[in-house]
Motif scaffolding. Structure first.
Motif, short mmCIF file in Angstrom:
data_model
loop_
_atom_site.label_atom_id
_atom_site.label_comp_id
_atom_site.label_asym_id
_atom_site.label_seq_id
_atom_site.Cartn_x
_atom_site.Cartn_y
_atom_site.Cartn_z
N LEU A 303 0.82 -1.20 0.00
CA LEU A 303 0.00 0.00 0.00
C LEU A 303 0.86 1.25 0.00
O LEU A 303 1.96 1.28 0.55
N GLY A 304 0.33 2.32 -0.61
CA GLY A 304 0.91 3.64 -0.43
C GLY A 304 0.55 4.14 0.97
O GLY A 304 -0.43 3.71 1.57
N VAL A 305 1.35 5.08 1.49
CA VAL A 305 1.08 5.58 2.84
C VAL A 305 -0.32 6.18 2.93
O VAL A 305 -1.00 6.06 3.95
N ASP A 306 -0.78 6.84 1.85
CA ASP A 306 -2.11 7.44 1.87
C ASP A 306 -3.21 6.40 1.97
O ASP A 306 -4.33 6.70 2.37
N GLU A 307 -2.92 5.13 1.61
CA GLU A 307 -3.91 4.06 1.68
C GLU A 307 -3.88 3.33 3.03
O GLU A 307 -4.72 2.47 3.27
N CYS A 308 -2.91 3.66 3.86
CA CYS A 308 -2.73 2.94 5.11
C CYS A 308 -3.81 3.27 6.13
O CYS A 308 -4.21 4.43 6.29
N THR A 309 -4.26 2.26 6.83
CA THR A 309 -5.07 2.41 8.03
C THR A 309 -4.30 1.76 9.17
O THR A 309 -3.29 1.08 8.96
N ASN A 310 -4.78 1.98 10.38
CA ASN A 310 -4.13 1.32 11.51
C ASN A 310 -4.17 -0.20 11.36
O ASN A 310 -3.22 -0.90 11.70
N ALA A 311 -5.28 -0.69 10.82
CA ALA A 311 -5.43 -2.15 10.69
C ALA A 311 -4.45 -2.72 9.68
O ALA A 311 -3.94 -3.83 9.85
N THR A 312 -4.17 -1.98 8.61
CA THR A 312 -3.33 -2.53 7.54
C THR A 312 -1.85 -2.20 7.68
O THR A 312 -1.01 -2.93 7.15
N CYS A 313 -1.50 -1.12 8.39
CA CYS A 313 -0.12 -0.66 8.37
C CYS A 313 0.54 -0.46 9.73
O CYS A 313 1.74 -0.19 9.77
N TRP A 314 -0.23 -0.54 10.81
CA TRP A 314 0.41 -0.25 12.10
C TRP A 314 1.58 -1.20 12.36
O TRP A 314 2.62 -0.79 12.89
N ALA A 315 1.44 -2.44 12.00
CA ALA A 315 2.52 -3.41 12.21
C ALA A 315 3.75 -3.10 11.37
O ALA A 315 4.83 -3.63 11.64
N LEU A 316 3.62 -2.24 10.35
CA LEU A 316 4.74 -1.90 9.48
C LEU A 316 5.46 -0.65 9.93
O LEU A 316 6.46 -0.26 9.31
N VAL A 317 4.99 0.00 10.99
CA VAL A 317 5.62 1.23 11.47
C VAL A 317 6.91 0.86 12.21
O VAL A 317 6.86 0.11 13.19
N PRO A 318 8.06 1.37 11.78
CA PRO A 318 9.30 1.08 12.51
C PRO A 318 9.33 1.83 13.84
O PRO A 318 9.26 3.05 13.88
N THR A 319 9.37 1.10 14.95
CA THR A 319 9.44 1.66 16.30
C THR A 319 8.49 2.84 16.49
O THR A 319 8.90 3.99 16.48
N PRO A 320 7.19 2.60 16.67
CA PRO A 320 6.22 3.69 16.86
C PRO A 320 6.63 4.59 18.03
O PRO A 320 7.18 4.13 19.03
N SER A 321 6.35 5.88 17.89
CA SER A 321 6.71 6.84 18.92
C SER A 321 5.64 6.99 19.99
O SER A 321 5.87 7.63 21.01
N MET A 322 4.46 6.40 19.76
CA MET A 322 3.36 6.50 20.72
C MET A 322 2.43 5.31 20.52
O MET A 322 2.50 4.62 19.49
N PRO A 323 1.55 5.04 21.48
CA PRO A 323 0.61 3.92 21.33
C PRO A 323 -0.34 4.14 20.16
O PRO A 323 -0.62 5.27 19.75
N GLN A 324 -0.85 3.06 19.64
CA GLN A 324 -1.81 3.13 18.54
C GLN A 324 -3.09 3.80 19.00
O GLN A 324 -3.63 3.50 20.07
N GLY A 325 -3.59 4.75 18.20
CA GLY A 325 -4.80 5.47 18.53
C GLY A 325 -6.02 4.85 17.87
O GLY A 325 -5.94 3.84 17.17
N ALA A 326 -7.16 5.50 18.07
CA ALA A 326 -8.42 4.98 17.55
C ALA A 326 -8.68 5.44 16.12
O ALA A 326 -9.45 4.80 15.40
N ASN A 327 -8.06 6.56 15.69
CA ASN A 327 -8.33 7.13 14.37
C ASN A 327 -7.24 6.74 13.38
O ASN A 327 -6.10 6.44 13.76
N ASP A 328 -7.60 6.77 12.10
CA ASP A 328 -6.66 6.46 11.03
C ASP A 328 -5.92 7.69 10.54
O ASP A 328 -5.30 7.67 9.47
N PHE A 329 -5.97 8.78 11.28
CA PHE A 329 -5.22 9.98 10.97
C PHE A 329 -4.82 10.64 12.28
O PHE A 329 -5.35 10.33 13.35
N GLY A 330 -3.86 11.56 12.22
CA GLY A 330 -3.43 12.28 13.40
C GLY A 330 -2.58 11.43 14.32
O GLY A 330 -2.09 10.35 13.96
N SER A 331 -2.36 11.93 15.54
CA SER A 331 -1.50 11.26 16.51
C SER A 331 -1.98 9.85 16.77
O SER A 331 -3.18 9.61 16.94
N GLY A 332 -1.04 8.92 16.81
CA GLY A 332 -1.39 7.54 17.09
C GLY A 332 -1.89 6.77 15.89
O GLY A 332 -2.36 5.64 16.04
#
Length: 401
Positions: A303-332
């Protein structure tokens, strides 16, 4: 009676019919060879001329996009841009914002756009927006407008030492804020200027969002929460350019919108650019082999980054800086974590001749089959250009923030 001189008679005779026919045949053979060679050289010259034109067109498109990508984020770096809203939805973008495989639905209300179809459907392009602010005209906000605020929540933003002409009427301007609970994460609030009063205690008439599309309450730039705009934050003129390849006429046209989501329409820039693809290189700390990974990248990151959701791409984030949030945009969100790690942009451009070879058209070649490079076989000559560009206003090393 005198006898005729038979020797002189034999020497003065003409060519026989057989000799004339042989000489004519040889002449025609030589003439045909000369014509064939001339036609070949002419076609070779035309081909080389068209190849040069394609190379020049590809380089021109690259030289148009590459410097703009290098300047992306001037004044606000990798801060997220809260552009506007659509009801409760937030339109949030970044200095380089790619729409992967752009289709008509990505340009709401613009009925002049169409992606490639039929035998050319696989040549679908990405659309890209490039945002930059003019930091040379940066001004600081002042708290004169209200308690702990530089904006009164209506139209007035108070600034210090505003030179005349800094913010033209009906132009974009950005205020860079620091989110209170995340001081390392910046939000850039995009808004429209309707007027200004220059001077030592200047005033700018500015509202966040685009006309008729204010940011929703979930935004850090919500126009109902003026306390977000504190003194000491900065305000700058903002520019954006959007690029896309439009197949509305069934032929590719590279188009540019000089004011992004503003009122000006797209303008035709070139008719020999067939495709643009953009991949974003994301910083991958702790990996000495591949310190930058690309999105999309088959098969691990399709996927392109613009197509990413937390469900599809969170596991691909190298060393997240914060816990996963509820929204697919913004912090977390996976999208935000990835975009703040962009360190490289890979730009791929395909240029083709303006006209196909006449013989190919006569043979009925229409792109239904493809060559070894996956190009349609249709008589057009193509050249591919790939360049990796490091945006100057993004950090090259260190963490995501």
């Amino acid at each position: 009676m005198k006898r005729m001189n038979t020797t002189a008679s034999r020497g003065a005779r003409g060519f026989t019919l057989m000799e004339v026919m042989i000489a004519s045949s040889l002449s025609l053979t030589l003439l045909a060879g000369a014509i064939t060679a001339g036609v070949y050289l002419q076609r070779r010259g035309i081909l080389e001329e068209r190849t040069m034109e394609v190379q020049n067109a590809g380089r021109a498109a690259r030289d148009l996009l590459a410097p703009a990508i290098q300047r992306a984020g001037a004044g606000f770096g990798k801060a997220r841009l809260d552009v506007s809203g659509n009801g409760a939805l937030l339109d949030q973008r970044y200095a380089i914002w790619v729409t992967t495989n752009a289709v008509a639905a990505d340009f709401a209300g613009d009925f002049s756009f169409a992606p490639p179809a039929g035998n050319y459907a696989h040549l679908i392009s990405d659309a890209v927006e490039i945002w930059e602010a003019d930091s040379s005209r940066m001004v600081r906000l002042s708290n004169r407008c209200g308690a702990a605020s530089a904006w009164d929540g209506d139209d007035t933003v108070c600034v210090d030492n505003l030179p005349a002409g800094t913010f033209p009427d009906n132009s974009l301007a950005v205020i860079v804020n620091v989110v209170a609970d995340q001081p390392a994460v910046q939000t850039a609030c995009v808004g429209m200027v309707s007027g200004s009063a220059p001077g030592p205690n200047g005033v700018v008439n500015w509202r966040p969002g685009l006309p008729g599309r204010p940011p929703p309450p979930i935004s850090d730039c919500d126009d109902q929460t003026p306390s977000q705009y504190g003194g000491g934050n900065v305000m700058m003129p903002l520019t954006v350019r959007s690029f896309r390849v439009n197949w509305f006429t069934r032929a590719p046209v590279l188009e540019m919108d000089p004011d992004g989501p503003g009122p000006a329409p797209y303008q035709a820039m070139a008719r020999d650019i067939e495709r643009i693809k953009v991949r974003l290189g994301v910083f991958n700390p702790g990996n000495p082999i591949a310190d930058v990974v690309y999105f999309p990248e088959q098969p691990l990151r399709p996927l392109g980054v613009d197509e990413c959701t937390n469900a599809t791409c969170w596991a691909l984030v190298p060393t997240p800086s914060m816990p996963q949030g509820a929204n697919d945009f913004g912090s977390g969100s996976a999208r935000d974590e990835l975009m703040r790690r962009v360190r490289m942009v890979e730009l791929s451009i395909t240029a083709r001749t303006l006209q196909p070879e006449a013989e190919a058209v006569q043979r009925g070649l229409n792109g239904a089959t493809r060559d070894a490079e996956n190009n349609p076989i249709d008589g057009f000559k193509r050249r591919h250009f790939i360049q990796r560009i490091a945006p100057r206003n993004f950090a090259i090393s260190g963490g995501a923030t």
